[in-house]
Design an enzyme around this catalytic site. Structure first.
Site, PDB file in Angstrom:
ATOM      1  N   CYS A  89      29.532 -30.705  49.819  1.00  0.00           N
ATOM      2  CA  CYS A  89      29.975 -30.395  48.462  1.00  0.00           C
ATOM      3  C   CYS A  89      30.916 -29.191  48.442  1.00  0.00           C
ATOM      4  O   CYS A  89      31.730 -29.052  47.528  1.00  0.00           O
ATOM      5  CB  CYS A  89      28.767 -30.128  47.569  1.00  0.00           C
ATOM      6  SG  CYS A  89      27.787 -31.612  47.249  1.00  0.00           S
ATOM      7  N   ALA A 102     -18.727 -33.134  38.431  1.00  0.00           N
ATOM      8  CA  ALA A 102     -19.367 -34.448  38.420  1.00  0.00           C
ATOM      9  C   ALA A 102     -20.870 -34.244  38.282  1.00  0.00           C
ATOM     10  O   ALA A 102     -21.397 -33.160  38.575  1.00  0.00           O
ATOM     11  CB  ALA A 102     -19.066 -35.224  39.701  1.00  0.00           C
ATOM     12  N   THR A 154     -13.906 -39.120  49.034  1.00  0.00           N
ATOM     13  CA  THR A 154     -13.450 -39.527  47.708  1.00  0.00           C
ATOM     14  C   THR A 154     -13.059 -40.990  47.703  1.00  0.00           C
ATOM     15  O   THR A 154     -13.327 -41.720  46.733  1.00  0.00           O
ATOM     16  CB  THR A 154     -12.262 -38.646  47.272  1.00  0.00           C
ATOM     17  OG1 THR A 154     -12.697 -37.288  47.173  1.00  0.00           O
ATOM     18  CG2 THR A 154     -11.694 -39.098  45.941  1.00  0.00           C
ATOM     19  N   CYS A 166      26.123 -27.699  49.593  1.00  0.00           N
ATOM     20  CA  CYS A 166      25.925 -28.035  51.001  1.00  0.00           C
ATOM     21  C   CYS A 166      27.242 -27.887  51.760  1.00  0.00           C
ATOM     22  O   CYS A 166      28.315 -28.199  51.254  1.00  0.00           O
ATOM     23  CB  CYS A 166      25.374 -29.446  51.153  1.00  0.00           C
ATOM     24  SG  CYS A 166      26.459 -30.745  50.546  1.00  0.00           S
ATOM     25  N   GLU A 193      27.201 -31.514  42.307  1.00  0.00           N
ATOM     26  CA  GLU A 193      28.587 -31.074  42.205  1.00  0.00           C
ATOM     27  C   GLU A 193      29.549 -32.259  42.101  1.00  0.00           C
ATOM     28  O   GLU A 193      30.547 -32.192  41.376  1.00  0.00           O
ATOM     29  CB  GLU A 193      28.962 -30.219  43.424  1.00  0.00           C
ATOM     30  CG  GLU A 193      28.148 -28.950  43.568  1.00  0.00           C
ATOM     31  CD  GLU A 193      26.906 -29.131  44.438  1.00  0.00           C
ATOM     32  OE1 GLU A 193      26.563 -28.191  45.169  1.00  0.00           O
ATOM     33  OE2 GLU A 193      26.287 -30.229  44.393  1.00  0.00           O
ATOM     34  N   LEU A 237      -4.374 -43.768  43.854  1.00  0.00           N
ATOM     35  CA  LEU A 237      -3.476 -42.656  44.196  1.00  0.00           C
ATOM     36  C   LEU A 237      -2.002 -43.025  44.021  1.00  0.00           C
ATOM     37  O   LEU A 237      -1.147 -42.672  44.827  1.00  0.00           O
ATOM     38  CB  LEU A 237      -3.721 -42.156  45.629  1.00  0.00           C
ATOM     39  CG  LEU A 237      -5.135 -41.634  45.934  1.00  0.00           C
ATOM     40  CD1 LEU A 237      -5.191 -41.124  47.368  1.00  0.00           C
ATOM     41  CD2 LEU A 237      -5.553 -40.551  44.953  1.00  0.00           C
ATOM     42  N   SER A 270     -18.237 -39.088  37.540  1.00  0.00           N
ATOM     43  CA  SER A 270     -17.296 -38.129  36.943  1.00  0.00           C
ATOM     44  C   SER A 270     -16.342 -38.780  35.948  1.00  0.00           C
ATOM     45  O   SER A 270     -15.442 -38.109  35.446  1.00  0.00           O
ATOM     46  CB  SER A 270     -16.482 -37.443  38.041  1.00  0.00           C
ATOM     47  OG  SER A 270     -15.716 -38.388  38.769  1.00  0.00           O
ATOM     48  N   TRP A 330     -15.614 -40.167  32.358  1.00  0.00           N
ATOM     49  CA  TRP A 330     -14.463 -39.288  32.532  1.00  0.00           C
ATOM     50  C   TRP A 330     -14.838 -37.943  31.947  1.00  0.00           C
ATOM     51  O   TRP A 330     -15.348 -37.883  30.814  1.00  0.00           O
ATOM     52  CB  TRP A 330     -13.220 -39.851  31.825  1.00  0.00           C
ATOM     53  CG  TRP A 330     -12.718 -41.113  32.403  1.00  0.00           C
ATOM     54  CD1 TRP A 330     -12.905 -42.362  31.933  1.00  0.00           C
ATOM     55  CD2 TRP A 330     -11.889 -41.240  33.578  1.00  0.00           C
ATOM     56  NE1 TRP A 330     -12.245 -43.273  32.714  1.00  0.00           N
ATOM     57  CE2 TRP A 330     -11.611 -42.607  33.740  1.00  0.00           C
ATOM     58  CE3 TRP A 330     -11.353 -40.334  34.480  1.00  0.00           C
ATOM     59  CZ2 TRP A 330     -10.823 -43.081  34.780  1.00  0.00           C
ATOM     60  CZ3 TRP A 330     -10.577 -40.809  35.504  1.00  0.00           C
ATOM     61  CH2 TRP A 330     -10.315 -42.164  35.653  1.00  0.00           C
ATOM     62  N   ASP A 369     -14.954 -43.331  45.102  1.00  0.00           N
ATOM     63  CA  ASP A 369     -14.221 -43.707  43.888  1.00  0.00           C
ATOM     64  C   ASP A 369     -13.198 -44.816  44.070  1.00  0.00           C
ATOM     65  O   ASP A 369     -12.705 -45.366  43.078  1.00  0.00           O
ATOM     66  CB  ASP A 369     -13.498 -42.473  43.317  1.00  0.00           C
ATOM     67  CG  ASP A 369     -14.450 -41.352  42.951  1.00  0.00           C
ATOM     68  OD1 ASP A 369     -15.626 -41.643  42.662  1.00  0.00           O
ATOM     69  OD2 ASP A 369     -14.025 -40.179  42.964  1.00  0.00           O
TER      70      ASP A 369
END
Length: 380
Positions: A91, A168, A202, A82, A59, A210, A174, A176, A206
């Site tokens: 706002c 996998a 994981t 808000c 706003e 992340l 896995s 790709w 691997d």
């Protein structure tokens, strides 16, 4: 349903406000994505969207653009303005001071269940109408609504599988299954997430980073999703990428384990582990307390299956590659056996799209006999 008769101009302006809100898709965490359009009839005099947490709200940007022409205009806002003092002033007060005549709201803010901002606007003589394109506004902020209303994030499980439902090879390989276009698409889903969650298995297999590998957005600061590792016995190896301090990281372990020097660069939090498994409900509450709206799970079949079985999965982001891996390869999800077809897990297809050579399907858990007619994943 809205209780007001909205015309074509109202719909057009709110649709524009929603498109503006989408510009903050990757940058507003933990705040909601909000857009605002200020108009006199069909003429737009100001536009704005919330760009990043701590910065001006939608706003304010729209009112700055409109200037004196905001007086007597209609403000279209995708989320209730808000009415509270936070990191920025309310706002609702800015709209009152600008002299707008009417405010049209798509969705009400669950933070303001008492409707304080709306009462202030009405007390100032401003016409307030709500409910225009409400579902679209809620969908854009499904994680925000989930965290505030349900006390837990919106949980999305990302999976990639072959045509025969395998993730996998039997030896765990896995890379790709899917092609480059699908892997790039995953990065955009990561970017809109508050956190990326995986399990220690994981990490050990691997060593994932992340992180989001995309260029920064043109406006606002790129949000770095929280990396979350469920590691009950603190078995994450030293030197793992999730311990490198390159992004905020949370390691969740059981109360019987004590972090050592490997974890100095990350946050570690203990939760109960009844029956030898981390309390997933406690994990969800912990993520909500960390301000997580949308959480993307990128884990193996055991953790993904446990979250699904517990009813915490709100949607599956499934990439299907045109390959076959054979019946010895690893399954998609580890789910409990079924006695008959009446108890099968039913999913609703929300969207399907070709991404390179692969097919991307967005699904949400549906209704099963085993849940007594309740929607899987929505009961908690």
């Amino acid at each position: 349903m809205p209780s007001f008769a909205f015309d074509a101009s109202d719909h057009a302006h709110m649709a524009c406000a929603l498109r503006l809100a989408e510009r903050g898709l990757h940058t507003t965490q933990p705040n909601p994505r909000v857009g605002c359009v200020i108009a006199h009839g069909a003429e737009v005099v100001g536009e704005g969207w919330h760009q990043q947490a701590g910065g001006p709200h939608a706003e304010v940007f729209a009112l700055r653009a409109a200037g004196a022409r905001a007086r007597g205009a209609t403000a279209y806002v995708t989320l209730e303005p808000c009415g509270l003092h936070g990191r920025t002033p309310p706002c609702a007060d800015a709209l009152i001071d600008a002299g707008v005549a009417r405010v049209v709201i798509a969705a009400e803010d669950p933070h303001q269940r008492g409707g304080g901002a709306l009462m202030r606007l009405r007390a100032a003589g401003i016409g307030v109408e709500k409910g225009l394109m409400r579902e679209a506004a809620r969908e854009l902020n499904r994680g925000f609504f989930s965290r505030i209303v349900r006390g837990r994030p919106w949980l999305r499980v990302k999976l990639a599988m072959s045509l025969d439902g395998r993730t996998a090879l039997a030896n765990g390989e896995s890379k790709w299954i899917t092609g480059g276009a699908a892997r790039a698409d995953v990065q955009r889903w990561r970017a809109r997430s508050s956190a990326i969650l995986t399990g220690s298995g994981t990490v050990r297999a691997d060593d994932p980073a992340l992180t989001v590998r995309l260029p920064p957005p043109a406006s606002g600061n790129a949000f770095r999703p929280l990396r979350v590792v469920l590691d009950r016995r603190l078995r994450t190896p030293a030197g793992s990428q999730v311990l490198d301090g390159a992004a905020p990281t949370l390691i969740v372990h059981d109360v019987a384990s004590t972090p050592d020097g490997r974890f100095d660069a990350v946050e570690c939090v203990a939760v109960d582990a009844p029956d030898g498994r981390l309390d997933l409900a406690a994990v969800m509450r912990l993520l909500a307390a960390h301000g997580c709206n949308e959480v993307q799970v990128e884990a193996g079949p055991i953790l993904s299956g446990a979250l699904f079985t517990a009813g915490f999965v709100d949607e599956l982001l499934l990439y299907v590659a045109p390959v076959l891996l054979g019946d010895a390869a690893r399954p998609l999800l580890a789910l409990p056996p079924l006695a008959d077809m009446a108890g099968c897990w039913r999913l609703e297809v929300v969207e399907q799209r070709q991404v390179g050579a692969d097919l991307r399907i967005l699904l949400r858990p549906g209704v099963t006999a085993a849940t007594g007619g309740k929607r899987v994943g929505s009961s908690r």
